[in-house]
Design a protein around this motif. Sequence first.
Motif, PDB file in Angstrom:
ATOM      1  N   LEU A  97     101.626  46.549  39.384  1.00 37.38           N
ATOM      2  CA  LEU A  97     101.376  45.176  38.942  1.00 37.38           C
ATOM      3  C   LEU A  97     102.001  44.882  37.584  1.00 37.38           C
ATOM      4  O   LEU A  97     102.504  43.778  37.354  1.00 37.38           O
ATOM      5  N   HIS A 123     105.039  36.650  44.608  1.00 36.30           N
ATOM      6  CA  HIS A 123     104.103  36.628  43.480  1.00 36.30           C
ATOM      7  C   HIS A 123     104.331  35.396  42.612  1.00 36.30           C
ATOM      8  O   HIS A 123     103.383  34.668  42.298  1.00 36.30           O
ATOM      9  N   ARG A 125     102.670  30.746  42.035  1.00 30.06           N
ATOM     10  CA  ARG A 125     102.096  30.605  40.703  1.00 30.06           C
ATOM     11  C   ARG A 125     102.938  29.732  39.783  1.00 30.06           C
ATOM     12  O   ARG A 125     102.510  29.404  38.673  1.00 30.06           O
ATOM     13  N   GLN A 177      98.952  42.576  45.267  1.00 31.89           N
ATOM     14  CA  GLN A 177      97.634  42.047  44.890  1.00 31.89           C
ATOM     15  C   GLN A 177      97.290  40.744  45.626  1.00 31.89           C
ATOM     16  O   GLN A 177      97.049  39.714  44.985  1.00 31.89           O
ATOM     17  N   LEU A 189      94.447  38.361  44.566  1.00 33.52           N
ATOM     18  CA  LEU A 189      94.534  37.527  43.367  1.00 33.52           C
ATOM     19  C   LEU A 189      95.142  36.163  43.642  1.00 33.52           C
ATOM     20  O   LEU A 189      95.064  35.265  42.803  1.00 33.52           O
ATOM     21  N   SER A 204      92.998  32.743  43.260  1.00 31.72           N
ATOM     22  CA  SER A 204      92.549  32.411  41.906  1.00 31.72           C
ATOM     23  C   SER A 204      93.699  32.091  40.963  1.00 31.72           C
ATOM     24  O   SER A 204      93.524  31.353  39.997  1.00 31.72           O
ATOM     25  N   GLU A 205      94.893  32.633  41.240  1.00 33.06           N
ATOM     26  CA  GLU A 205      96.015  32.454  40.324  1.00 33.06           C
ATOM     27  C   GLU A 205      97.031  31.413  40.792  1.00 33.06           C
ATOM     28  O   GLU A 205      97.919  31.036  40.037  1.00 33.06           O
TER      29      GLU A 205
END
Length: 222
Positions: free
Chosen positions: A85, A126, A130, A147, A150, A153-154
Amino acid sequence: MSSALPYIDVNPAGEIKATVIWLHGLGDSGHGFAPIVPELKLPDALGIRFVFPHAPERPVTINGGMRMRAWYDIKSMDFDKRADLTGVLESSALVEQLIEAEMANGVPADKIILAGFSQGGVIALHLGPRFHQTLAGIMALSTYMCQPALLPSEANAANNDTPVFMAHGEMDEVVPISMGKAAYETLKANHYNVSWQSYPMQHNVNMDEINAISQWLQSRLA
């Protein structure tokens, strides 16, 4: 605005109207996918610029600590531990600079595609959801998600409806197709506009996939 990542680019004959930022896989470089541009047979009128960045060089644990171009370290081949990460976050920040540089040069975010193969696809999956402005699309080839828990939430609402093109080889011996399908299911469960296609190939691309990518890019950037 300049970027910290070196890259090679392939520019259209005329005005630049859109950009595809395409991230390579482990141990490759920006040169790896550049030859694909003429094979896509994209109309000149779309004015598409391609940017192929080189990942930073770093030691890769599964390769005995050998230094190579990698978007992040791979410490284990386990499904849930494959993407480091810290490296993913560092590389995502560098690629974000590339997107911002294209925007500073006059290409709006909604004319920018973020694409990646294998490790590069991990970064695309990723960063794309975002990113703070709406992108034209996200393309993730022969890849998986870092991940996934996540993501809800992100995620940034700017890209809730951004189309995501996913494709995978049915005989992929490097990234099992189940890992790609798990990423697809995560995006689908979170109501992303994601498409999935698989091809009878290994950890590579084939002509049918290239044709599908071409059609998708044209639909997103016309």
